[in-house]
Motif scaffolding. Structure first.
Motif, short mmCIF file in Angstrom:
data_model
loop_
_atom_site.label_atom_id
_atom_site.label_comp_id
_atom_site.label_asym_id
_atom_site.label_seq_id
_atom_site.Cartn_x
_atom_site.Cartn_y
_atom_site.Cartn_z
N TRP A 149 0.84 -1.19 0.00
CA TRP A 149 0.00 0.00 0.00
C TRP A 149 0.88 1.24 0.00
O TRP A 149 1.97 1.24 0.59
CB TRP A 149 -0.86 0.06 1.28
CG TRP A 149 -2.03 -0.87 1.31
CD1 TRP A 149 -2.61 -1.52 0.27
CD2 TRP A 149 -2.78 -1.22 2.48
NE1 TRP A 149 -3.68 -2.27 0.70
CE2 TRP A 149 -3.81 -2.11 2.06
CE3 TRP A 149 -2.71 -0.89 3.83
CZ2 TRP A 149 -4.74 -2.66 2.94
CZ3 TRP A 149 -3.62 -1.44 4.70
CH2 TRP A 149 -4.64 -2.32 4.27
N SER B 8 -3.61 4.42 -1.70
CA SER B 8 -4.30 3.14 -1.78
C SER B 8 -4.79 2.68 -0.40
O SER B 8 -5.85 2.06 -0.29
CB SER B 8 -3.39 2.07 -2.40
OG SER B 8 -2.20 1.91 -1.65
N ALA B 9 -4.02 2.97 0.63
CA ALA B 9 -4.46 2.62 2.00
C ALA B 9 -5.72 3.39 2.36
O ALA B 9 -6.65 2.83 2.96
CB ALA B 9 -3.35 2.91 2.99
#
Length: 395
Positions: free
Chosen positions: A304, A308-309
């Motif tokens: 990540w 994206s996290a």
């Protein structure tokens, strides 16, 4: 031309006598007319011969002649001027016949007839060799159960998908037919910003097949992130619309320098189109022909970055690098000692601050090669050596 006037001697007529004074006067008058007429004929004929000879040099001579100012086009045999016989015209004639229409068909359930074959969509493709291999986009043939290929000469033949590469949106379709035209692939690394760019394809469906749009190369090496991958693309202002996907981007020499993709676009923006550089596509197309897939190196991790996290509701407390969220057992990274929770800062000397950065640098390596990976673990920085493996099918 020079015209020489020769002296003309007129002999006395045999019928002349003492009673012929009047006849003699008439004879002299007629003779003067004849002399003037002969001189005029010689001068006029010389002028006409010289002018017609000069005119002939600037006039097309038909099928056996030639002209410095006129060009012969093979499509209909007509001659056009240099002003009309532009690079776009020549490129369209050279590459246009090799651009095809691809119809994607799949089975769907019908309440009365059961499973029926329906058209899912159409796109474009480029025949790039005499064996009938066609370059196109993955999304053009995605989930197709049958492929129909429409050739420029009106023939419609069945096609077979040899291989696809979703990561780069490329695919190869194979057809079996005689007398196939093939485009010549060029060198996309030699492109210059501002040079002419010609897009050929089937925008909005086969009813507009073979459409040609022209513009320039707007930019090179545009970095576009799609999902977790980063693409280096050619940007052009030549119109690329749905249906153009898989078509050819051509330079002024009539060489294919890119595979167009309408999927990679900026919504609501005109004059910005993207094409996959042919030098990027070439090895991928070859691998799809030979193996049906593209062999890529594999670290064996799931990572990540901050963005994206956040999409999954997590907040990462890192300033740089990517977080190792998952480690595949017996994968290349696990074998090298990388652990879940590590932060990868660099791979092969390249900073990896996003998932796309990590994908790009990893994809650029060869399967079986060893690369240095800089990681951060519990505020300590260390370097490990990872031997890259082949990516499994499911990855």
């Amino acid at each position: 031309m020079s015209v020489s006037i020769l002296p003309i001697r007129i002999a006395a007529p045999v019928w002349m006598n003492d009673k012929g004074a009047f006849a003699m006067a008439q004879y002299k008058r007629i003779t003067s007319y004849i002399i003037v007429a002969v001189i005029a004929a010689l001068l006029g004929g010389g002028f006409v011969w010289g002018y017609s000879n000069k005119l002939a040099k600037n006039t097309p001579q038909g099928s056996g002649g030639s002209s410095a100012n006129l060009a012969q086009l093979p499509s209909n045999g007509a001659s056009i001027s240099d002003a009309r016989n532009t690079a776009v015209v020549r490129a369209a004639q050279q590459v246009g016949p090799a651009v095809v229409g691809i119809t994607n068909k799949a089975y769907a359930n019908d309440s009365r007839e059961g499973k029926v074959l329906v058209e899912q969509g159409t796109g474009s493709g480029v025949i790039f060799d005499a064996q009938g291999h066609i370059a196109t986009n993955y999304h053009v043939v995605q989930e197709a159960q049958e492929i129909s290929v429409s050739l420029s000469d009106g023939r419609v033949v069945d096609g077979k998908v040899l291989g696809t590469d979703p990561a780069t949106d490329l695919a190869v379709v194979k057809i079996d037919a005689d007398n196939l035209p093939a485009a010549t692939l060029g060198d996309s690394d030699s492109l210059l910003v501002g040079e002419p760019a010609i897009a050929i394809g089937n925008p909005l469906g086969l009813e507009f097949k073979g459409s040609v749009t022209a513009g320039v190369i707007s930019a090179l090496n545009r970095s576009i992130e799609i999902g977790d991958r980063k693409f280096k693309l050619i940007q052009t202002d030549a119109a690329i619309n749905p249906g153009n996907s898989g078509g050819a981007l051509v330079n002024a020499d009539g060489l294919v320098v890119g595979i167009n993709s309408a999927k990679i676009a900026v919504a609501g923006v005109e004059g910005i189109g993207f094409s996959i550089p042919i030098n990027t596509a070439r090895p991928i197309l070859q691998s799809l022909i030979e193996k049906g897939k593209v062999i890529r190196p594999y670290l064996g991790i799931g990572v990540w970055d901050k963005n994206s996290a956040a999409q999954y509701g997590y907040s990462l407390n890192i300033d740089k690098g990517v977080y190792v969220a998952k480690l595949y057992k017996n994968g290349a990274a696990a074998k090298a000692g990388i652990k879940q929770g590590d932060v990868i800062l660099k791979v092969a000397g390249t900073d990896t601050n996003t998932v796309a950065d990590l994908r790009s640098v990893t994809d650029a390596q060869a399967v079986g090669s060893s690369v240095e990976v800089v990681i951060q673990r519990n505020d300590k920085t260390m370097t490990v050596t990872v031997t890259l493996e082949e990516m499994p099918e499911q990855q």
